[in-house]
Design an enzyme around this catalytic site. Structure first.
Site, PDB file in Angstrom:
ATOM      1  N   ASP A 143       0.847  -1.186   0.000  1.00  0.00           N
ATOM      2  CA  ASP A 143       0.000   0.000   0.000  1.00  0.00           C
ATOM      3  C   ASP A 143       0.889   1.245   0.000  1.00  0.00           C
ATOM      4  OD1 ASP A 143      -2.470   1.371   0.140  1.00  0.00           O
ATOM      5  OD2 ASP A 143      -2.171   1.726   2.277  1.00  0.00           O
ATOM      6  N   GLU A 156      -1.919  -1.443  -5.873  1.00  0.00           N
ATOM      7  CA  GLU A 156      -3.093  -0.759  -6.398  1.00  0.00           C
ATOM      8  C   GLU A 156      -2.811  -0.193  -7.783  1.00  0.00           C
ATOM      9  OE1 GLU A 156      -5.749   1.237  -3.030  1.00  0.00           O
ATOM     10  OE2 GLU A 156      -3.696   1.958  -3.004  1.00  0.00           O
ATOM     11  N   CYS A 184     -13.061  -3.609   6.664  1.00  0.00           N
ATOM     12  CA  CYS A 184     -12.569  -4.361   7.816  1.00  0.00           C
ATOM     13  C   CYS A 184     -12.428  -5.832   7.454  1.00  0.00           C
ATOM     14  CB  CYS A 184     -13.554  -4.206   8.969  1.00  0.00           C
ATOM     15  SG  CYS A 184     -13.104  -5.189  10.422  1.00  0.00           S
ATOM     16  N   CYS A 201     -13.727  -8.129   8.975  1.00  0.00           N
ATOM     17  CA  CYS A 201     -15.025  -8.771   9.182  1.00  0.00           C
ATOM     18  C   CYS A 201     -15.928  -8.583   7.962  1.00  0.00           C
ATOM     19  CB  CYS A 201     -15.717  -8.213  10.435  1.00  0.00           C
ATOM     20  SG  CYS A 201     -16.450  -6.571  10.206  1.00  0.00           S
ATOM     21  N   CYS A 206     -12.984  -0.497  13.194  1.00  0.00           N
ATOM     22  CA  CYS A 206     -14.230  -0.926  12.563  1.00  0.00           C
ATOM     23  C   CYS A 206     -15.425  -0.475  13.398  1.00  0.00           C
ATOM     24  CB  CYS A 206     -14.247  -2.441  12.389  1.00  0.00           C
ATOM     25  SG  CYS A 206     -15.772  -3.035  11.620  1.00  0.00           S
ATOM     26  N   CYS A 221     -17.373  -4.146  14.311  1.00  0.00           N
ATOM     27  CA  CYS A 221     -16.837  -5.158  15.219  1.00  0.00           C
ATOM     28  C   CYS A 221     -15.765  -4.615  16.165  1.00  0.00           C
ATOM     29  CB  CYS A 221     -16.289  -6.351  14.444  1.00  0.00           C
ATOM     30  SG  CYS A 221     -14.713  -6.022  13.640  1.00  0.00           S
ATOM     31  N   ASP A 246      -2.833   1.876   7.198  1.00  0.00           N
ATOM     32  CA  ASP A 246      -2.100   1.532   5.972  1.00  0.00           C
ATOM     33  C   ASP A 246      -1.788   0.040   5.905  1.00  0.00           C
ATOM     34  OD1 ASP A 246      -2.156   4.122   5.023  1.00  0.00           O
ATOM     35  OD2 ASP A 246      -0.255   4.669   5.981  1.00  0.00           O
TER      36      ASP A 246
HETATM   37 ZN   LIG Z   1     -15.065  -5.229  11.477  1.00  0.00          ZN
END
Ligand SMILES: [Zn+2]
Length: 353
Positions: free
Chosen positions: A173, A256, A310, A312, A327, A330, A337
Site C-alpha cells: 500500500d 493498487e 474491515c 469482518c 471498525c 466489530c 495503511d
Molecule cells: Zn469489522
C-alpha cells in the site's frame, strides 16, 4: 520477459570517428524527415535511400529508420524529427569479447568498424549472456549525451526469468504518511513517508520563491536535485520491499492500480505537488521491475475500498481516521495503511483489468 538497457560508453573515440558519428546522425535525421512525407513510405525498402541521396549510407541503418518512421507515422506522433540517432538490429551490431575486453562492431559511412567500449562490472554479466545466447539483444542506438559529449551505444536486452514456485501473496500500500507498507501473512514492513513529503515541500517552496525572481535555470537545477533524491529513495525502498518478499516466500506482489490513486488526490494542484503523482508511479514501477527480475509475479488490484474495509467484511468510510483504523461494527483496530496492504493482498475489490 523483463528488459533492461545497457548503456556502453565508446572508449575514447578519435576526433575523426566522433565527427563521423555526428555526420551519420545528421544524415539519418534528414533522411527520416524526408521519408516522413514520402508518398510511398509503406512500400519503402532500403533502396529508397538512393532517391534521397547519392552518398553511401549503411542499409542496416536505413532499414531501422524506415521501420521507425512508419511506426511514428502510424501513431501520428512526429511531425518532424529533431534528431534521429542511428539504430542497428542484432544482426548489424555485434558484441565481441577479446580476453577481458569488449568491442561493438557496426557499419558506418565507410566500412564496418569494431570499437572498444567501457564496461562496468555489472554490465559484463549481461554482455556475456548475450554472447552465450541466454539473453536476447534488441535494437541498439548510437547516441551522444548532451552534457558529457561522450558517445554511447544503448543496447536493450530481454531475458527469461524462472517464475518462483512460492505461493504467498504480498500486498503493498502506498500513502503519504507511510510511503509504503508491505504485508504478507502476519509479517509487515513500514516505510515512513514524512521525510519525503518534507523534502518535496521544501523544494516546492524554494521553487515558488525562485519563480518570483524568474530564475528559471535555478528552478530546473533544483527540480533535478529533488527528482534525483526521490529516485534514490525509491530505489532503496523498492529493493527492500522485494528483498522482504523473497525472504517471506512470496510468489505474487499485488499493488493498487495507480490510475485509481491519482483519482483520489484532492485536486489537480494537490496531485501535482503531493507525492501522489510521479513519485508513486516511479516507486510502483521500480517494485514491479525488481519483482519481475526476481521471478515474482506482479498483479494490479482495483483500489476501491481497500482503506475502508474491515477484515469482518464491514465497509464504511468512517472506519478509517488518518492512520487509525477502527471498525464501526466489530471494533477491530489496526494501523490503517497496514489494513490497506492486507486488503490489497486479498484483492478485495478484484484485480484490475
Ligand atoms: Zn469489522
Amino acid at each position: 520477459m523483463p528488459t533492461i538497457t545497457l548503456r556502453l560508453e565508446l572508449h575514447k573515440p578519435t576526433k575523426v570517428k566522433q565527427e563521423m558519428y555526428e555526420r551519420m546522425t545528421e544524415v539519418n535525421t534528414e533522411f527520416a524527415n524526408w521519408l516522413l512525407n514520402h508518398p510511398e513510405l509503406n512500400q519503402a525498402t532500403s533502396k529508397i535511400f538512393k532517391e534521397f541521396s547519392s552518398q553511401r549510407f549503411p542499409s542496416a541503418i536505413v532499414n531501422q529508420t524506415i521501420r521507425e518512421v512508419k511506426s511514428q507515422k502510424k501513431k501520428q506522433k512526429a511531425k518532424t524529427f529533431q534528431k534521429r540517432w542511428c539504430c542497428f538490429n542484432n544482426q548489424n551490431l555485434k558484441i565481441v569479447k577479446k580476453g577481458d575486453f569488449y568491442t561493438v562492431a557496426f557499419p558506418t559511412l565507410e566500412k564496418k568498424i569494431g570499437v572498444p567500449v567501457v564496461v562496468r562490472p555489472y554490465q559484463q554479466t549481461w554482455l556475456d549472456r548475450i554472447i552465450d545466447g541466454t539473453a536476447k539483444q534488441g535494437t541498439a542506438t548510437l547516441y551522444k549525451k548532451k552534457k558529457k559529449k561522450k558517445w554511447y551505444v544503448a543496447i536493450p536486452i530481454t531475458f527469461e526469468v524462472k517464475q518462483r514456485k512460492e505461493t504467498n501473496v504480498m500486498g503493498v500500500d502506498l500513502g503519504l504518511r507511510y510511503i509504503a507498507v508491505a504485508s504478507v501473512g502476519t509479517k509487515s514492513l513500514f516505510f515512513k513517508g514524512n521525510p519525503c513529503a518534507f523534502i518535496r515541500r521544501r523544494y516546492a517552496a524554494l521553487r515558488r520563491r525562485l519563480g518570483k525572481a524568474k530564475k528559471l535555470h535555478m528552478i530546473r537545477k533544483n527540480g533535478d536535485k529533488e527528482s534525483r533524491w526521490m529516485k534514490d529513495m525509491n530505489h532503496k525502498i523498492s529493493r527492500q520491499i522485494v528483498r522482504f518478499a523473497l525472504a517471506n516466500g512470496v510468489g505474487v506482489i499485488r499493488m493498487e492500480d495507480l490510475a485509481g490513486i491519482r483519482k483520489r488526490a484532492a485536486s489537480a494542484k494537490e496531485a501535482g505537488r503531493s507525492l501522489h503523482s510521479w513519485a508513486f508511479h516511479q516507486l510502483q514501477t521500480m517494485i514491479a521491475y525488481k519483482a519481475e527480475m526476481s521471478g515474482i509475479r506482479v498483479e494490479w488490484v482495483n483500489p476501491t475500498y481497500t482503506s475502508q474495509t474491515c477484515k469482518c467484511g464491514h465497509r464504511e468510510k468512517e472506519n478509517r481516521n488518518g492512520i487509525h483504523f477502527k471498525c464501526k461494527k466489530c471494533g477491530y483496530t489496526i494501523h490503517a495503511d497496514l489494513n490497506g496492504a492486507i486488503n490489497i493482498a486479498k484483492a478485495i475489490s478484484g484485480l484490475s483489468a
